[in-house]
Design a protein around this motif. Structure first.
Motif, PDB file in Angstrom:
ATOM      1  N   ARG A 286       0.823  -1.205   0.000  1.00  0.00           N
ATOM      2  CA  ARG A 286       0.000   0.000   0.000  1.00  0.00           C
ATOM      3  C   ARG A 286       0.866   1.267   0.000  1.00  0.00           C
ATOM      4  O   ARG A 286       1.756   1.438   0.836  1.00  0.00           O
ATOM      5  CB  ARG A 286      -0.913  -0.020   1.219  1.00  0.00           C
ATOM      6  CG  ARG A 286      -1.945   1.089   1.239  1.00  0.00           C
ATOM      7  CD  ARG A 286      -2.971   0.847   2.331  1.00  0.00           C
ATOM      8  NE  ARG A 286      -2.337   0.717   3.638  1.00  0.00           N
ATOM      9  CZ  ARG A 286      -2.951   0.242   4.712  1.00  0.00           C
ATOM     10  NH1 ARG A 286      -4.197  -0.196   4.625  1.00  0.00           N
ATOM     11  NH2 ARG A 286      -2.324   0.170   5.867  1.00  0.00           N
ATOM     12  N   LEU A 287       0.569   2.158  -0.960  1.00  0.00           N
ATOM     13  CA  LEU A 287       1.337   3.390  -1.114  1.00  0.00           C
ATOM     14  C   LEU A 287       0.674   4.586  -0.448  1.00  0.00           C
ATOM     15  O   LEU A 287       1.289   5.654  -0.340  1.00  0.00           O
ATOM     16  CB  LEU A 287       1.536   3.692  -2.608  1.00  0.00           C
ATOM     17  CG  LEU A 287       2.309   2.653  -3.426  1.00  0.00           C
ATOM     18  CD1 LEU A 287       2.398   3.081  -4.880  1.00  0.00           C
ATOM     19  CD2 LEU A 287       3.699   2.433  -2.849  1.00  0.00           C
ATOM     20  N   PHE A 288      -0.590   4.454  -0.031  1.00  0.00           N
ATOM     21  CA  PHE A 288      -1.281   5.557   0.619  1.00  0.00           C
ATOM     22  C   PHE A 288      -2.371   4.983   1.516  1.00  0.00           C
ATOM     23  O   PHE A 288      -2.802   3.844   1.340  1.00  0.00           O
ATOM     24  CB  PHE A 288      -1.870   6.529  -0.401  1.00  0.00           C
ATOM     25  CG  PHE A 288      -2.612   5.873  -1.533  1.00  0.00           C
ATOM     26  CD1 PHE A 288      -3.974   5.606  -1.452  1.00  0.00           C
ATOM     27  CD2 PHE A 288      -1.945   5.516  -2.702  1.00  0.00           C
ATOM     28  CE1 PHE A 288      -4.661   5.003  -2.495  1.00  0.00           C
ATOM     29  CE2 PHE A 288      -2.622   4.915  -3.755  1.00  0.00           C
ATOM     30  CZ  PHE A 288      -3.979   4.653  -3.657  1.00  0.00           C
ATOM     31  N   ASP A 289      -2.828   5.775   2.489  1.00  0.00           N
ATOM     32  CA  ASP A 289      -3.723   5.276   3.526  1.00  0.00           C
ATOM     33  C   ASP A 289      -5.195   5.615   3.307  1.00  0.00           C
ATOM     34  O   ASP A 289      -6.055   5.033   3.963  1.00  0.00           O
ATOM     35  CB  ASP A 289      -3.296   5.826   4.898  1.00  0.00           C
ATOM     36  CG  ASP A 289      -1.946   5.291   5.331  1.00  0.00           C
ATOM     37  OD1 ASP A 289      -1.645   4.132   4.982  1.00  0.00           O
ATOM     38  OD2 ASP A 289      -1.201   6.037   5.997  1.00  0.00           O
ATOM     39  N   HIS A 290      -5.518   6.548   2.448  1.00  0.00           N
ATOM     40  CA  HIS A 290      -6.915   6.944   2.251  1.00  0.00           C
ATOM     41  C   HIS A 290      -7.605   5.999   1.262  1.00  0.00           C
ATOM     42  O   HIS A 290      -6.976   5.092   0.698  1.00  0.00           O
ATOM     43  CB  HIS A 290      -6.979   8.391   1.756  1.00  0.00           C
ATOM     44  CG  HIS A 290      -6.203   8.625   0.504  1.00  0.00           C
ATOM     45  ND1 HIS A 290      -6.683   8.299  -0.750  1.00  0.00           N
ATOM     46  CD2 HIS A 290      -4.949   9.137   0.307  1.00  0.00           C
ATOM     47  CE1 HIS A 290      -5.789   8.613  -1.657  1.00  0.00           C
ATOM     48  NE2 HIS A 290      -4.727   9.108  -1.045  1.00  0.00           N
ATOM     49  N   ASP A 291      -8.924   6.221   1.064  1.00  0.00           N
ATOM     50  CA  ASP A 291      -9.705   5.289   0.256  1.00  0.00           C
ATOM     51  C   ASP A 291      -9.975   5.778  -1.169  1.00  0.00           C
ATOM     52  O   ASP A 291     -10.751   5.171  -1.896  1.00  0.00           O
ATOM     53  CB  ASP A 291     -11.047   4.984   0.942  1.00  0.00           C
ATOM     54  CG  ASP A 291     -11.916   6.238   1.112  1.00  0.00           C
ATOM     55  OD1 ASP A 291     -11.453   7.349   0.759  1.00  0.00           O
ATOM     56  OD2 ASP A 291     -13.048   6.104   1.616  1.00  0.00           O
TER      57      ASP A 291
END
Length: 520
Positions: free
Chosen positions: A244-249
């Protein structure tokens, strides 16, 4: 060689178009046999970017009719299977040197208004310095746009169409290829062969050639050198998956200097899906693989936008597929080739019709199938009312298409299920998740655990209802559990699953169409 009965329709190809045609035709009361040389969704239909979308970039090529049709279908599909499809917001960072802001705003305005939206919010501009999607991006990106499209589990979409076709009476035969077919006395006489080489002769009043990349090969070979005015252009699309490169959806849509579009999409909880490439392809469509140059291209595309750079060593998994696009000689590059479809009907007077499918995209499969069966029903002089537009796919009959509410109810009914397993079952099977767990009241009663959260009860369901016959069917198409198992354990898990299928017997769901076949 055994003799079969007379079907109204033989569908060749178990990708999304073939499964969709079989479902539509069976639901209209036609007797249907579908044959697929490999597993359902083995090739193009499991190698998409997993999007239900109108195709924002196609507006740039003037494909307004296609985009409008796809946007209309986007809403239909989101209602039909809310367990395997759901809304997804996309962020487009603005790069002034690639496309001016006015052009993007105009395109998004068209995208919002070409078709009615019920489930999806419209587009808007955003300040990347304040929006959560701006945090992972390089500091030079200060503005952007956000719009809506949809996500789909593409391989499960195919399986559910095949299952619905079966439940409406169709016979589904996987790992069965068409050896040859000829017109005899106003009908088709077709020879099918299974993996062991055993052949069956079947009779059909019509054939739908939905073989995807092999549509032309079938016309030139097994279908007796049938002449056609059209052809497909094979374009390879490859994807990479990283941690995963980012935490938002939200997902990202990036513009590249070569005018290609690259998506970065939240995937399977712990990963990011990145793709796709568009490359002319002239090899064997069954053996397509990503190249080192494609991997580097996708990494470079991401590194142009993200602060945290990635390289080939960060890639956890890759997949590639060949898209059989309708040949468009006016398109100079693969990215510009139309994603629309064409249905060619060969229906000689007083002889059996043949319909061939050229091109298409996953979002418009239902409309394609409806139009295909309209043509065939007219040629067979058996008109029947269309029905799929408001019909849910198996497991998709969620009240108000509300997945969150359904998940809460499912967890209340099976409180003993671990939360992540309950969520996966609900997403994969919808209202049929209860059939997977059966009478079990504990994880121990689900049977042997072959891998984390992969129990024998699910294998029994997939074998008995969804034509799974080996490890790869389960790990990479009916689910993506193979990605979560880890490279060190994957080979061992696959061997154990293959042994289980071998000992259980790889029988398909029993046919329900036999009684509705025409008498010889």
């Amino acid at each position: 060689m055994t003799q079969g009965g007379l079907y109204d329709l033989l569908v060749v190809g178990g990708g999304i178009n073939g499964a969709g045609i079989a479902r539509d035709a069976a639901g209209r009361g036609l007797s249907v046999l579908l044959c697929e040389q490999d597993d359902l969704a083995s090739h193009t239909s499991s190698a998409s970017t997993k999007l239900i979308h109108g195709g924002l970039r196609y507006l740039e090529y003037g494909e307004f009719k296609l985009v409008r049709k796809a946007l209309q279908e986007r809403e239909v599909l989101l209602h039909a299977a809310p367990h395997i499809m759901w809304p997804l917001r996309f962020v487009m960072p603005h790069m002034p040197n690639l496309r001016p802001a006015w052009m993007i705003r105009a395109g998004l305005f068209l995208y919002d208004h070409l078709a009615r939206r019920e489930l999806l919010p419209g587009s808007r501009g955003i300040d990347m310095r304040r929006h959560p999607a701006g945090a992972p991006l390089v500091d030079s990106i200060r503005r952007g746009f956000v719009y809506s499209d949809g996500w789909v589990d593409d391989a499960r979409l195919v399986a559910l169409n095949a299952l619905d076709a079966h439940e409406h009476g169709a016979t589904i035969r996987t790992r069965t290829r068409l050896v040859g077919a000829e017109r005899v006395s106003g009908e088709w006489r077709a020879t099918l062969a299974d993996e062991a080489g055993h052949t069956t002769e079947v009779r059909a009043r019509s054939i739908a050639n939905a073989a995807g990349p092999w549509v032309g090969d079938l016309l030139k070979g097994a279908l007796g050198s049938t002449r056609t005015r059209h052809s497909v252009r094979l374009v390879k699309g490859s994807h990479i998956v990283t941690k995963r490169l980012f935490d938002h959806d939200h997902a990202y849509i990036f513009q590249n200097p070569d005018k290609r579009i690259i998506f970065a999409i939240p995937y399977e909880g712990d990963y990011t899906l990145i793709g796709t490439t568009d490359i002319e392809y002239g090899g064997d469509a069954a053996k397509v693989e990503i190249s080192a140059d494609e991997i580097q291209y996708l990494c470079d595309s991401i590194n142009r936008y993200f602060k945290h750079h990635i390289g080939p060593a960060d890639v956890c998994w890759t997949y590639s597929g060949v898209r059989p696009l309708l040949e468009d000689e006016s398109a100079e590059n693969a990215s510009a080739v139309t994603r629309d479809y064409l249905l060619e009907l060969d229906a000689p007077a007083n002889d059996a019709p043949l319909l061939s499918v050229f091109g298409g995209k996953i979002t418009t499969f239902r409309k394609l199938a409806e139009e295909a069966v309209d043509k065939l029903a007219d040629a067979l002089k058996t008109p029947a009312r269309t029905w799929t537009e408001g019909a849910p796919l198996p497991g998709g009959d969620l009240a108000d298409a509300n997945f969150g509410r359904f998940l809460d109810e499912f967890r209340r009914d099976a409180p003993w299920l671990p939360a992540d397993l309950a969520h996966r079952y609900a997403r994969a099977y919808g209202t049929r998740a209860s059939r997977v767990i059966g009478a079990a009241r504990s994880t121990e009663e689900l049977g042997e655990e072959f891998a984390p959260n992969l129990f024998e009860a699910e294998l029994r369901y997939l074998r008995g209802n969804e034509w799974a016959t080996r490890a790869e069917d389960v790990l990479w198409r009916r689910s993506k559990l193979g990605l979560h198992i880890g490279r060190d354990s994957l080979a061992d898990v696959s061997r154990r699953l293959d042994r289980w299928f071998a000992s259980a017997g790889s029988t398909a769901p029993p046919s329900r169409a036999t009684a509705r076949l025409h008498s010889p």
